[in-house]
Design an enzyme around this catalytic site. Structure first.
Site, short mmCIF file in Angstrom:
data_model
loop_
_atom_site.label_atom_id
_atom_site.label_comp_id
_atom_site.label_asym_id
_atom_site.label_seq_id
_atom_site.Cartn_x
_atom_site.Cartn_y
_atom_site.Cartn_z
N GLU A 1 5.22 -3.64 -0.94
CA GLU A 1 4.80 -3.95 0.67
C GLU A 1 5.95 -4.60 1.36
O GLU A 1 5.79 -4.45 2.72
CB GLU A 1 3.36 -4.76 0.78
CG GLU A 1 2.66 -4.43 2.12
CD GLU A 1 2.47 -2.79 2.34
OE1 GLU A 1 2.42 -2.63 3.41
OE2 GLU A 1 2.29 -2.01 1.33
N GLU B 1 -0.87 -9.64 6.93
CA GLU B 1 -1.75 -8.70 7.35
C GLU B 1 -1.60 -7.43 6.46
O GLU B 1 -2.77 -6.81 6.17
CB GLU B 1 -1.07 -8.47 8.80
CG GLU B 1 -2.03 -7.13 9.41
CD GLU B 1 -0.74 -6.45 10.04
OE1 GLU B 1 -0.59 -5.14 9.82
OE2 GLU B 1 -0.31 -6.78 11.25
#
Length: 968
Positions: A138, A67
């Site tokens: 990330e 996501e």
């Protein structure tokens, strides 16, 4: 191209003028189009039927990590962060979430930018790029997000409930992911997380598992063409709908009593039963019916009895986590210290109430009343921002048939006693899971939950044990609720004589002032009333501030059993402490609003202190103060920033220190003193006629100010209090380093505040435009590139009309002084980007901000909040938006650059900065170094004593009493 347009009629509210169309594209993507010609914002939400239940073994958090990664870049738009930058620069926002079986991506944007936004959004699902560099960065962001949650009781207790389930069921999983699960362990197994990520995407993200909602001002035909051109290239690999059969709880996970140690002070009891998911009977609404009764707070209810006994401060009941295969019904009770000592009695009383429901049978009149309330709520529902609306509807699409996508399970329409009875039968002692949380269990547990480190112990309990608790529980008179007197039956709209666009002063006296605004926009049978009781005795000392808080909470407490029905029927009220006294707010259906308001006023006028309830409220407030230290470090930094800037505010610790010495007698003496002098600032809007508004205020005046010996007298001119803000000195860099209140929290935080000016239309728009342009670059550089922390925000700040800019960062990676230097480095870097900005980009940003300012209010609450802020601050610029738009349209790029050079740039002549630095557990050594420096550097001033500093600084003038304030 679309292979089908649904002819099914989608049920919508009677007041809803929007048009809807369901289409299915050739790749099997199911889409709902919403055309709203009046909207200022467009929005979209894509719901993918893949969640963390699908995480591969040993790669916990992979769905959530994916996501995150889809926001980075795509083959068509390879520049990193270009999607978020485009959305932000065109007045929008974007986000996503991952749940057990779904991942939802969504955005909103100024209405005329939908085409380009959708083109970028579609690439998430067509050809995203996931570079090795971005992947590693990330993972750190996901780890930072998890760090933020480690000391959150909500996350900890939710994971504990999942942990004490079958290891073979995906409900047991850890959903967020962290550095260990996404980097260390995969690497140890020889796995490349990026390759696993791409594999997960390619095997699961299929058009036939996606549902899209698009909301725009275009016609349905235009929206359809747009969708067909943008989304038909999403792959359809015919991925089967994934279902997770079986139950999370086997017999070993039932009939258990779990004692757990939370982070915060307080005692919470969660009684949970696995039940048949009510989604299979969503028109019968068995859980809504049972939740309504078990969670009721009126006379005779379970909560009413627990409150009378002094055992509970809140109770909620209803369906919790659920899927098509499993569900849980929970009753959550926040206990007092006395309630903690009587947990067996509390559980016994709960089962007594369940026994009452069995004996009474399923009641048709209660179901019909609930259905009537829900139907009125559906048909007169306030319009919400498109971004939230699209998310809500998109998440309904995979669950409900098309005709019920908007309704979902909100309309009980089929009375089926057997269905309700079946769910009631499942709320049995044989089926129970009890989670009991309290710090008192510290040192008495023998297990540790692995992901969050929550200490706990498990004890098996039998049905016969619970039956003994039922038998020894107090013999209290539990009863079903009476018919609700607050259900509105007059929904007629009043005739508006004057089509005014802004509030006007309808009435004034030495006691009060009434601002009035009829509903000329929303045409709903609702009203909004707000009354500020400005009382000079409310905050003259820490003791007065605490007693005023107790006074407002006791009022709410006394009203609860009577006024609970009003809230069930859609009429909401609140009584809160404010800086200058306290406020009363009512919002909802106007029909019975006056009855409720007059009851509230009567309780205030006849206020008396009940010692038992005083003790409960005092205990609750004490725990809140004790839990201050567990606030997120960035919230602590924001608190200190406000404490430094706002004159006449007490430190929370001063209030905490006086609290133990305050008793019921103190409040009994204080409350007449509090109400002895007051001025009422009133705002009434909505479906109320002017004469009725005047009559309401007259009634309140009569209650407090009339008679030979009135309980309340008007203020002298010298007694009108107002909030004033400290003026920082230009050219100086102020800093306030402080240890985090909870050194077990490794996170540190920074609030870097730049004070700019007091309310001025031209300067306002320059500041707002700069913030709009800098917001996404700051986020990208400080969070995405430098990975300083998950919480990274650049935003405007407005303290009672004093405007500024703030950057907020929470981090375990760098200490706050280091974070501060990174913020300054960002401003140096951004200076070049500002100079390089083309005239076209400048104009585009100006237009985006203009569109944001011209965005219409969605509902009465939004409109009232804007106008009330003007009244509360004393600025009274009800035409602020139009004035600022006019100023924006005249603004030139050179003026913005001059503004930056003058106020924001490092070493700018007018720059006034305050760096609030909260040092967490990992950075204690750095704190000691900074504390010893004592602001030795030139142009720096280290604040050591907030109150000495405040006394030494001049204050901005208040708009109240100035040019903006109308004389009484």
């Amino acid at each position: 191209m679309a292979v089908g347009i649904s002819e099914v009629e989608i049920i919508k509210p009677r007041t809803d003028k929007r048009e809807y169309r369901r289409i299915i594209l050739s790749n099997s993507l199911e889409v709902l189009l919403i055309s709203d010609p009046d909207t200022d914002k467009a929005a979209a939400s894509m719901n993918v039927s893949i969640g963390y239940f699908c995480d591969p073994e040993g790669l916990e958090g992979l769905a959530h990590f994916l996501e995150h990664m889809l926001f980075y870049a795509s083959e068509k738009y390879p520049v990193e962060d270009s999607y978020s930058k485009y959305i932000t620069e065109h007045g929008g926002s974007t986000n996503a979430y991952t749940s057990a079986e779904h991942t939802n991506f969504y955005f909103d944007i100024n209405a005329d930018c939908l085409d380009d936004a959708l083109d970028r959004f579609a690439q998430f699902f067509i050809k995203p790029l996931m570079s090795s560099d971005a992947t590693l960065r990330e993972i750190k962001a996901v780890d930072s997000e998890n760090q933020k949650n480690l000391l959150s009781d909500a996350w900890r207790m939710n994971q504990l409930q999942k942990h004490l389930c079958s290891k073979d069921h995906p409900y047991h999983k850890f959903s967020t992911g962290n550095w260990d699960t996404l980097e260390v362990k995969p690497k140890a197994k020889g796995l490349d997380t990026r390759i696993e990520l791409i594999k997960f995407y390619e095997e699961n993200y299929s058009a036939n598992l996606m549902h899209l909602v698009v909301y725009g001002r275009e016609s349905l035909d235009s929206l359809q063409s747009l969708i067909e051109s943008k989304f038909q290239d999403i792959r359809n690999i015919e991925r089967n709908q994934i279902s997770f059969l079986g139950q999370p709880c086997s017999n070993e996970h039932l009939q258990i009593l779990v004692r757990a140690v939370p982070i915060k002070q307080g005692h919470t009891l969660r009684i949970i039963w696995p039940i048949t998911p009510s989604i299979h009977n969503y028109k019968e609404c068995p859980c809504r019916y049972l939740g309504h009764l078990i969670g009721h707070e009126g006379e005779g209810s379970l909560f009413y009895i627990l409150k009378q006994l002094g055992w509970a401060v809140s109770l909620q009941a209803g369906e919790g986590d659920w899927s098509f295969e499993f569900s849980f019904f929970s009753v959550v009770i926040e206990l007092t210290d006395a309630g903690h000592d009587h947990v067996e009695d509390v559980i016994g009383l709960l089962f007594k109430y369940i026994c009452l429901l069995h004996k009474s049978g399923v009641s048709k009149w209660i179901f019909d009343e609930l259905a009537s309330i829900c139907e009125t709520d559906f048909h007169y529902r306030d319009k919400s921002p498109p971004i939230y609306y699209t998310v809500s509807v998109a998440s309904n699409m995979q669950i409900f048939p098309p005709e019920d996508w908007l309704v979902a399970s909100s309309l009980p329409s089929k009375f089926a006693p057997s269905t309700i009875q079946k769910t009631l039968d499942e709320l049995s002692p044989e089926n129970i899971r009890i989670f009991w949380e309290s710090k008192k269990f510290q040192g008495y547990t023998d297990c540790i939950e692995p992901w969050y480190g929550t200490p706990y112990s498990v004890e098996k309990i039998t049905a016969s044990t619970i039956q003994q608790w039922v038998e020894k529980a107090p013999k209290e008179n539990l009863s079903l609720p009476k018919p609700n007197i607050f259900i509105p039956n007059d929904l007629v709209l009043k005739t508006v004589q004057e089509k005014v666009k802004v509030p006007y002063m309808l009435r004034k006296s030495s006691f009060s002032r009434l601002w009035y605004k009829p509903d000329t926009m929303f045409f709903t049978p609702k009203a909004y009333i707000r009354i500020d009781f400005n009382c000079p005795h409310s905050n003259y000392s820490p003791e007065a501030t605490v007693l005023t808080d107790v006074f407002t909470r006791l009022l709410m407490d006394y009203l609860n059993e009577y006024a609970y029905d009003a809230q069930v029927a859609g009429l909401y009220y609140a009584i809160h402490q404010i800086d200058t006294g306290f406020q009363v707010i009512l919002v909802g259906y106007n029909h019975k609003m006056r009855i409720l308001l007059e009851t509230i006023v009567g309780k205030m006028r006849d206020f008396e202190v009940k010692p038992d309830r005083f003790s409960v409220i005092k205990e609750t407030i004490t725990k809140e103060y004790e839990n201050y230290k567990f606030h997120q470090p960035y919230k602590q930094a924001l608190y200190y920033c406000s404490l430094i800037l706002e004159d006449q505010t007490w430190h929370w610790n001063d209030e905490f220190e006086v609290l133990p010495h305050l008793e019921a007698d103190n409040l009994a003496k204080f409350s007449p003193h509090l109400l002895a002098k007051a001025f009422l600032e009133c705002y009434i809007s909505g479906n109320i006629e002017p004469s009725e508004a005047e009559s309401i205020v007259q009634h309140i005046e009569d209650c407090f100010f009339s008679g030979p010996n009135p309980m309340c007298k008007p203020l002298f001119p010298s007694q009108h209090s107002t909030k004033r803000i400290v003026k920082l000195e230009r050219g100086l860099q102020y800093s306030y380093p402080v240890e985090g209140l909870n050194q077990k929290d490794e996170n540190s935080a920074l609030v870097h505040y730049i004070q700019v000016h007091q309310d001025d239309i031209k300067l306002n728009v320059k500041l707002q435009l700069f913030a709009l342009i800098a917001k996404q670059p700051a986020f990208h550089q400080l969070r995405s590139v430098e990975q300083l922390g998950y919480i990274t925000i650049l935003a405007n700040r407005n303290d009672y009309g004093v405007r500024g800019l703030q950057i907020i960062i929470q981090s375990t990676v760098k200490d706050p002084a280091n974070l501060d230097s990174r913020v300054n480095a960002f401003f140096k870097m951004f200076e070049a980007k500002l100079y390089e900005m083309t005239d076209e980009d400048f104009k585009s940003n100006v237009n985006a901000l203009v569109d944001m300012k011209l965005e219409k209010y969605k509902n009465l609450r939004e409109e009232s909040a804007f106008f009330w802020q003007e009244i509360s601050n004393g600025t009274l610029k009800f035409d602020r938006k139009e004035s600022e738009v006019a100023a924006l349209k005249e603004l030139r790029k050179e003026e913005l650059i001059f503004f930056f050079n003058n106020y924001i740039k490092i070493d700018a002549p007018e720059r006034k900065t305050l760096s609030v630095q909260v040092y967490g557990g990992l950075h204690l050594a750095e704190y000691k170094k900074v504390a010893d420096q004592d602001g030795a550097a030139a142009q720096t001033y280290q604040i050591n004593d907030i109150f000495s500093f405040r006394r030494s600084r001049p204050l901005y003038g208040s708009f109240k009493g100035g040019l903006g304030q109308m004389k009484l």
